[in-house]
Design a protein around this motif. Structure first.
Motif, short mmCIF file in Angstrom:
data_model
loop_
_atom_site.label_atom_id
_atom_site.label_comp_id
_atom_site.label_asym_id
_atom_site.label_seq_id
_atom_site.Cartn_x
_atom_site.Cartn_y
_atom_site.Cartn_z
N ARG A 158 0.85 -1.20 0.00
CA ARG A 158 0.00 0.00 0.00
C ARG A 158 0.88 1.24 0.00
O ARG A 158 1.32 1.73 1.04
N GLY A 163 -3.01 5.58 -0.11
CA GLY A 163 -3.23 6.03 1.27
C GLY A 163 -2.21 5.50 2.26
O GLY A 163 -2.33 5.72 3.47
N SER A 210 -2.23 -3.42 2.58
CA SER A 210 -3.68 -3.37 2.37
C SER A 210 -4.39 -4.36 3.29
O SER A 210 -3.79 -5.35 3.76
N HIS A 241 -3.93 7.09 12.13
CA HIS A 241 -4.04 6.56 10.76
C HIS A 241 -5.11 5.47 10.71
O HIS A 241 -5.95 5.44 9.80
N CYS A 242 -5.09 4.55 11.67
CA CYS A 242 -6.05 3.44 11.67
C CYS A 242 -7.48 3.96 11.87
O CYS A 242 -8.42 3.48 11.22
N GLU A 244 -8.61 6.86 11.03
CA GLU A 244 -9.03 7.54 9.78
C GLU A 244 -9.33 6.56 8.66
O GLU A 244 -10.33 6.67 7.96
N GLN A 245 -8.43 5.58 8.49
CA GLN A 245 -8.53 4.68 7.33
C GLN A 245 -9.48 3.51 7.56
O GLN A 245 -10.14 3.05 6.64
#
Ligand code: ZN
Length: 449
Positions: A158, A163, A210, A241-242, A244-245
């Motif tokens: 990824r 992202g 991913s 990050h986690c 948000e994603q």
């Protein structure tokens, strides 16, 4: 090849499991420990008798997290956070090839052995195209030195355009990763009791892999009967990050992907929530605690004493030398003790708990607690003999002398009964690991500093 029957006598023996023995002995035959006890060894005709007066005998140390190739990029981005440090180094790491990896592994593994380590993992996740067989290169270095090796086939799929954190140029295609990982297992993994080499599956981190690869990697590992490893909850940036994603914490993300279990160990786990600690304990999920790297990158202090109190497996890792420079695994025992006490008080971790983290705890993370990690008859003869006399004689408790202060000199290191280090020098190789490390750095980054 082993050195044959070896008797070590007059030592303070710290088996890690079971009582310590002052003036004790350990007997080694072939690749196994055959006796541990008090007084002189009841053995005649030994090929070798070692008077270990003034010494402490412990199990060999077990390193549960490393990136050997990073030997070539030590001392850079000295004041950066993890994400800035990674972003700064990815482009340099894109230049590695089989020669850099072999030389860096020769240096890193030699250094680990000189610090009392008999079993180590490596997490290799940078595979630029057309640079030779990087996984095989580090395995060659481990075989030549004769350390027990658990290389993990890492991966990143990824890149920035999807992202993730790494540049697109150094990520691989998901299908290629799975094929290459299975091929590495088929070529190298040895599940036998005295195995010198076991492979694990190790996509790099939630911010470089991913969701599909995480899930398929777990399925592959379970189909092949090998272990699973990744970085987790190292920094608050990762938690952000986690959220948000993926809309959840790193620990929740791993649970959702089927990544908790007795066949999994994670590196770092600095920012765990109470629920994560309960889940790790309930599922037997392991943690590789890397205090020097966490301190160097300002990531925080892992909740090690709480993980131990909950009954979760915890081992120690030096992490790559680009974020821990030359810290040895014995140094990590020292750092683990200080970190826990600095945050949670002087009863947070004892010297013996720190020694257990560096031995049996690490063995449990790798699923090898029945083979290594303690000194017991029937186990593999992986052990370290430390000099705790001289200046260190002022500390009456030898385990305290090992963990509280600077690492003592290493008198002897056996791996499967074979002498790898004697009187502080490597015995299995004529190569100069320090020179190999210099070569790796010059080839990768030239003489720039
Ligand atoms: Zn790492």
């Amino acid at each position: 090849m082993t050195d044959g029957p070896i008797v070590i006598e007059n030592a303070h023996v710290a088996p890690v499991r079971g009582p310590e023995i002052a003036g004790g002995h350990v007997v080694v035959e072939g690749d196994r420990i055959t006796a541990v006890g008090a007084g002189p060894a009841p053995v005649t005709g030994a090929a070798r008798r070692i008077d270990a007066s003034g010494c402490l005998v412990t199990p060999g140390l077990v390193n549960t997290h490393h990136h050997l190739y990073q030997w070539a990029t030590q001392g850079l981005f000295q004041d950066a956070t993890l994400f800035d440090w990674l972003t700064g180094l990815y482009d340099t790491w894109a230049g590695i090839d089989a020669e850099v990896v072999y030389d860096a592994a020769t240096a890193g593994l030699g250094w680990l052995a000189l610090g009392g380590c008999t079993t180590t993992t490596d997490h290799h996740y940078v595979f630029p195209r057309g640079r030779g067989d990087l996984f095989d290169a580090e395995i060659r270095a481990a075989r030549e030195l004769h350390v027990r090796f658990h290389p993990t086939r890492g991966s990143m799929d990824r890149g920035r355009s999807a992202g993730g954190l790494p540049p697109d140029e150094i990520v691989e295609d998901r299908e290629e990763i799975l094929v290459a990982t299975e091929a590495a297992i088929d070529a190298h993994h040895d599940p036998s009791f005295s195995s010198m080499l076991r492979v694990a599956v190790a996509p790099c981190s939630p911010f470089s892999v991913s969701e599909e690869l995480m899930s398929e990697a777990a399925a592959l590992a379970r189909r092949k009967g090998v272990r699973l490893h990744t970085h987790l909850a190292e920094t608050l940036d990762e938690e952000e990050h986690c959220r948000e994603q993926f809309g959840c914490t790193p620990g929740e993300y791993m649970e959702k992907l089927g990544w908790l279990g007795p066949d999994v160990w994670f590196a770092h786990c600095v920012h765990l929530h109470d629920a994560d600690i309960r889940r790790f304990a309930a599922t037997g999920t392991g943690t590789a605690h890397c205090p020097t790297s966490n301190g160097r990158l300002g990531s925080g202090v892992a909740r090690v004493s709480e993980l131990l109190a909950a009954g979760a497996p915890v081992g120690l890792g030096v992490d790559g030398t680009a974020s821990s420079e030359l810290t040895s695994l014995a140094g990590e025992m020292h750092q683990a003790l200080l970190f826990q006490r600095a945050v949670r008080g002087p009863a947070a971790l004892t010297a013996r708990q720190a020694l257990e983290l560096g031995t049996l705890g690490g063995a449990a993370c790798l699923g090898r607690q029945d083979e290594i990690g303690t000194l017991e008859p029937g186990k593999l003869a992986d052990l370290a003999v430390w000099r705790v006399d001289g200046y260190r004689a002022a500390v009456e408790d030898p385990v305290c002398a090992l963990v509280f202060g600077p690492t003592p000199p290493l008198d002897l290191l056996l791996v499967g009964g074979r002498t790898v280090v004697e009187h502080g020098e490597l015995r299995t190789t004529t190569a100069d690991p320090a020179q190999a490390g210099v070569r790796a750095r010059r080839r990768l980054i030239g003489d720039r500093t």
